[in-house]
Design a protein around this motif. Sequence first.
Motif, PDB file in Angstrom:
ATOM      1  N   MET A   1      74.455 -11.055  19.085  1.00 37.82           N
ATOM      2  CA  MET A   1      75.674 -10.644  19.746  1.00 37.82           C
ATOM      3  C   MET A   1      76.852 -11.533  19.361  1.00 37.82           C
ATOM      4  SD  MET A   1      76.464 -10.390  23.715  1.00 37.82           S
ATOM      5  CE  MET A   1      78.183 -10.591  24.016  1.00 37.82           C
ATOM      6  N   ILE A   2      76.583 -12.824  19.221  1.00 37.76           N
ATOM      7  CA  ILE A   2      77.653 -13.761  18.840  1.00 37.76           C
ATOM      8  C   ILE A   2      78.172 -13.401  17.441  1.00 37.76           C
ATOM      9  CG2 ILE A   2      78.174 -16.176  18.318  1.00 37.76           C
ATOM     10  CD1 ILE A   2      77.517 -16.314  21.137  1.00 37.76           C
ATOM     11  N   GLY A   3      77.257 -13.122  16.527  1.00 35.28           N
ATOM     12  CA  GLY A   3      77.674 -12.780  15.164  1.00 35.28           C
ATOM     13  C   GLY A   3      78.522 -11.522  15.140  1.00 35.28           C
ATOM     14  N   LEU A   4      78.115 -10.523  15.903  1.00 31.78           N
ATOM     15  CA  LEU A   4      78.885  -9.275  15.947  1.00 31.78           C
ATOM     16  C   LEU A   4      80.268  -9.512  16.559  1.00 31.78           C
ATOM     17  CD1 LEU A   4      76.169  -6.705  17.124  1.00 31.78           C
ATOM     18  CD2 LEU A   4      77.168  -6.884  14.836  1.00 31.78           C
ATOM     19  N   ALA A   5      80.307 -10.328  17.608  1.00 30.82           N
ATOM     20  CA  ALA A   5      81.600 -10.606  18.261  1.00 30.82           C
ATOM     21  C   ALA A   5      82.537 -11.321  17.294  1.00 30.82           C
ATOM     22  CB  ALA A   5      81.377 -11.429  19.530  1.00 30.82           C
ATOM     23  N   VAL A   6      81.995 -12.263  16.521  1.00 26.37           N
ATOM     24  CA  VAL A   6      82.821 -12.984  15.542  1.00 26.37           C
ATOM     25  C   VAL A   6      83.337 -12.007  14.486  1.00 26.37           C
ATOM     26  CG1 VAL A   6      82.772 -14.703  13.686  1.00 26.37           C
ATOM     27  CG2 VAL A   6      81.685 -15.226  15.894  1.00 26.37           C
ATOM     28  N   ALA A   7      82.435 -11.152  13.977  1.00 30.22           N
ATOM     29  CA  ALA A   7      82.834 -10.212  12.923  1.00 30.22           C
ATOM     30  C   ALA A   7      83.912  -9.252  13.430  1.00 30.22           C
ATOM     31  CB  ALA A   7      81.615  -9.430  12.439  1.00 30.22           C
ATOM     32  N   TRP A   8      83.759  -8.809  14.650  1.00 29.84           N
ATOM     33  CA  TRP A   8      84.729  -7.883  15.248  1.00 29.84           C
ATOM     34  C   TRP A   8      86.116  -8.521  15.330  1.00 29.84           C
ATOM     35  CZ3 TRP A   8      85.600  -7.234  21.080  1.00 29.84           C
ATOM     36  CH2 TRP A   8      86.442  -6.145  21.332  1.00 29.84           C
ATOM     37  N   ARG A   9      86.146  -9.728  15.920  1.00 25.13           N
ATOM     38  CA  ARG A   9      87.436 -10.418  16.057  1.00 25.13           C
ATOM     39  C   ARG A   9      88.013 -10.774  14.684  1.00 25.13           C
ATOM     40  NH1 ARG A   9      89.023  -8.553  20.708  1.00 25.13           N
ATOM     41  NH2 ARG A   9      88.389  -9.690  22.558  1.00 25.13           N
ATOM     42  N   ALA A  10      87.149 -11.120  13.717  1.00 30.68           N
ATOM     43  CA  ALA A  10      87.630 -11.459  12.372  1.00 30.68           C
ATOM     44  C   ALA A  10      88.301 -10.235  11.741  1.00 30.68           C
ATOM     45  CB  ALA A  10      86.476 -11.943  11.511  1.00 30.68           C
ATOM     46  N   ALA A  11      87.645  -9.084  11.877  1.00 28.32           N
ATOM     47  CA  ALA A  11      88.211  -7.852  11.297  1.00 28.32           C
ATOM     48  C   ALA A  11      89.528  -7.509  11.979  1.00 28.32           C
ATOM     49  CB  ALA A  11      87.210  -6.710  11.440  1.00 28.32           C
ATOM     50  N   LEU A  68      86.024  -3.337  24.815  1.00 29.51           N
ATOM     51  CA  LEU A  68      84.801  -2.765  24.235  1.00 29.51           C
ATOM     52  C   LEU A  68      84.458  -1.424  24.876  1.00 29.51           C
ATOM     53  CD1 LEU A  68      82.472  -5.864  23.764  1.00 29.51           C
ATOM     54  CD2 LEU A  68      83.315  -4.327  21.985  1.00 29.51           C
ATOM     55  N   GLU A  69      84.672  -1.318  26.177  1.00 34.58           N
ATOM     56  CA  GLU A  69      84.373  -0.039  26.842  1.00 34.58           C
ATOM     57  C   GLU A  69      85.286   1.064  26.314  1.00 34.58           C
ATOM     58  OE1 GLU A  69      84.407  -0.829  31.086  1.00 34.58           O
ATOM     59  OE2 GLU A  69      82.251  -1.290  31.072  1.00 34.58           O
ATOM     60  N   GLN A  70      86.557   0.706  26.128  1.00 31.71           N
ATOM     61  CA  GLN A  70      87.498   1.714  25.616  1.00 31.71           C
ATOM     62  C   GLN A  70      87.136   2.141  24.199  1.00 31.71           C
ATOM     63  OE1 GLN A  70      91.476   0.236  26.096  1.00 31.71           O
ATOM     64  NE2 GLN A  70      91.494   0.720  28.276  1.00 31.71           N
ATOM     65  N   LEU A  71      86.800   1.150  23.366  1.00 21.57           N
ATOM     66  CA  LEU A  71      86.490   1.449  21.963  1.00 21.57           C
ATOM     67  C   LEU A  71      85.202   2.234  21.797  1.00 21.57           C
ATOM     68  CD1 LEU A  71      87.339  -1.850  20.072  1.00 21.57           C
ATOM     69  CD2 LEU A  71      88.021   0.455  19.395  1.00 21.57           C
ATOM     70  N   SER A  72      84.214   1.887  22.625  1.00 17.48           N
ATOM     71  CA  SER A  72      82.869   2.427  22.389  1.00 17.48           C
ATOM     72  C   SER A  72      82.537   3.607  23.286  1.00 17.48           C
ATOM     73  CB  SER A  72      81.834   1.323  22.653  1.00 17.48           C
ATOM     74  OG  SER A  72      81.828   0.985  24.031  1.00 17.48           O
ATOM     75  N   GLY A  73      83.241   3.709  24.410  1.00 18.49           N
ATOM     76  CA  GLY A  73      82.876   4.734  25.386  1.00 18.49           C
ATOM     77  C   GLY A  73      81.605   4.391  26.138  1.00 18.49           C
ATOM     78  N   ILE A  74      81.136   3.146  25.982  1.00 13.14           N
ATOM     79  CA  ILE A  74      79.919   2.727  26.693  1.00 13.14           C
ATOM     80  C   ILE A  74      80.320   1.874  27.897  1.00 13.14           C
ATOM     81  CG2 ILE A  74      77.780   1.344  26.515  1.00 13.14           C
ATOM     82  CD1 ILE A  74      77.793   1.973  23.494  1.00 13.14           C
ATOM     83  N   LEU A 146      76.149  -4.211  25.805  1.00 10.32           N
ATOM     84  CA  LEU A 146      77.187  -4.974  25.109  1.00 10.32           C
ATOM     85  C   LEU A 146      76.939  -4.951  23.605  1.00 10.32           C
ATOM     86  CD1 LEU A 146      79.605  -6.565  26.061  1.00 10.32           C
ATOM     87  CD2 LEU A 146      78.085  -8.456  26.611  1.00 10.32           C
ATOM     88  N   THR A 147      75.700  -5.134  23.201  1.00 10.95           N
ATOM     89  CA  THR A 147      75.383  -5.094  21.770  1.00 10.95           C
ATOM     90  C   THR A 147      75.669  -3.708  21.197  1.00 10.95           C
ATOM     91  OG1 THR A 147      73.635  -6.708  22.149  1.00 10.95           O
ATOM     92  CG2 THR A 147      73.588  -5.554  20.058  1.00 10.95           C
ATOM     93  N   ALA A 148      75.283  -2.677  21.945  1.00 11.88           N
ATOM     94  CA  ALA A 148      75.527  -1.307  21.470  1.00 11.88           C
ATOM     95  C   ALA A 148      77.036  -1.069  21.309  1.00 11.88           C
ATOM     96  CB  ALA A 148      74.928  -0.302  22.456  1.00 11.88           C
ATOM     97  N   ALA A 149      77.809  -1.581  22.264  1.00 16.94           N
ATOM     98  CA  ALA A 149      79.266  -1.395  22.190  1.00 16.94           C
ATOM     99  C   ALA A 149      79.849  -2.182  21.025  1.00 16.94           C
ATOM    100  CB  ALA A 149      79.908  -1.828  23.507  1.00 16.94           C
ATOM    101  N   LEU A 150      79.345  -3.390  20.823  1.00 17.88           N
ATOM    102  CA  LEU A 150      79.850  -4.210  19.714  1.00 17.88           C
ATOM    103  C   LEU A 150      79.544  -3.561  18.368  1.00 17.88           C
ATOM    104  CD1 LEU A 150      79.123  -7.871  20.870  1.00 17.88           C
ATOM    105  CD2 LEU A 150      81.314  -6.999  20.023  1.00 17.88           C
ATOM    106  N   LEU A 151      78.385  -2.920  18.274  1.00 18.28           N
ATOM    107  CA  LEU A 151      78.049  -2.240  17.010  1.00 18.28           C
ATOM    108  C   LEU A 151      79.058  -1.133  16.720  1.00 18.28           C
ATOM    109  CD1 LEU A 151      74.162  -2.175  17.248  1.00 18.28           C
ATOM    110  CD2 LEU A 151      75.528  -3.265  15.457  1.00 18.28           C
ATOM    111  N   LYS A 152      79.448  -0.417  17.751  1.00 19.66           N
ATOM    112  CA  LYS A 152      80.474   0.627  17.556  1.00 19.66           C
ATOM    113  C   LYS A 152      81.816  -0.012  17.206  1.00 19.66           C
ATOM    114  CE  LYS A 152      78.694   4.528  20.080  1.00 19.66           C
ATOM    115  NZ  LYS A 152      79.071   5.730  20.788  1.00 19.66           N
ATOM    116  N   ALA A 153      82.121  -1.116  17.893  1.00 19.72           N
ATOM    117  CA  ALA A 153      83.423  -1.768  17.671  1.00 19.72           C
ATOM    118  C   ALA A 153      83.530  -2.325  16.257  1.00 19.72           C
ATOM    119  CB  ALA A 153      83.634  -2.882  18.696  1.00 19.72           C
TER     120      ALA A 153
END
Length: 359
Positions: A1-11, A68-74, A146-153
């Motif tokens: 989850m930390i890696g995904l959060a970093v990648a999301w914010r980096a992008a 994340l909820e807005q972006l993913s709908g989760i 949260l992980t599912a939402a981050l994957l969408k994000a």
Amino acid sequence: MIGLAVAWRAAQRGLRAVVLERGTPGEGASYVAAGMLAPVTEATLVEQDVLRLGLASAEAYPRFVEELEQLSGIELGYLPWSMLMIARDRDEAEALDRELELRRSLGLSVERLRPSQARQLEPALAPTTRLALEVAGDHAVDPRKLTAALLKAVAAAGVELRVGAQVARLDDGVCLAGGERLAAEQVVIAAGPWSDAVDGVPDEARVPIHPVKGQILRLHDPAGPGLLSRVVRMSSGYLVPRGDGRYVLGATMEERGFDTTVTAGAVFELLRDAGEVVPGSSELVIDEITAGLRPATPDNRPAIGPCAVPGLHWAVGHYRNGILLAPVTAELVVAGLMGEALPALAAEFSPTRFAGVAA
Ligand code: GLY
């Protein structure tokens, strides 16, 4: 989850990010974690810097969840209720009063409740409850959602996610087990308890990490929600309601290397203690029993940000607080990737404090 959060914010900051995941995203500690967002409940005297980091991340959480909820709908199961710390007997009540003093001395807001007040909030607490503390600012979230939402994000942000990509070594880029070499201006290691097994990291830049096993149960109430609204923290663990009739009961703390077996004794003790604090929990149906590995550094603090090797960054060692610390970690790591000065808050967590230790 930390890696995904970093990648999301980096992008989001305009960086081109590739996530290399050797297995399935979110199958490690993020899959097992209960999702307590509990800087105050988890506070210790010796780790006040972790408390400050946790409070900063807890403050960032509502926005993180909303985005994340807005972006993913989760819907992420972010529950606004307070958390209760419970004592069952006189010894535990004395220990809880010491916990109260500690938190008050740190300027934290915690309320001491008589048993009747605690049972007014949570009628399922045992009539024998001796003392309770109410921590208004500590909450919970569902890490799997949260992980599912981050994957969408990350997908929406243009991050490339490569599943089944085993990193063989860092060597002027990233070499994968199949022989492929990826050019990378910067690399972030966010591999949980496996992070210090990444080859090619010079000794002066390594962060020593070891796994701390936690056995944990997932249960549900066939009668639906209502047994508990608040997270209940007892001396030996915690019972976390998801708000929909599901509960998470954890967790052991065991130094057993990478062992993830579940044992009869540990499960018995968790269920027994939960049954003593919330007698109705004995009626819950067991859905899952799992064990996960918390990534711990020798000083129990995470290692966040750049290190002695230019272009190499760490986001590891979050120990008992990985879900809580994801938003603040992502912000700090991305600041490092952008070449910005990190805020004073980050000083205690610099990976450089371990320079040479791993060697
Ligand atoms: N955050 C609770 C645990 O690690 O068990």
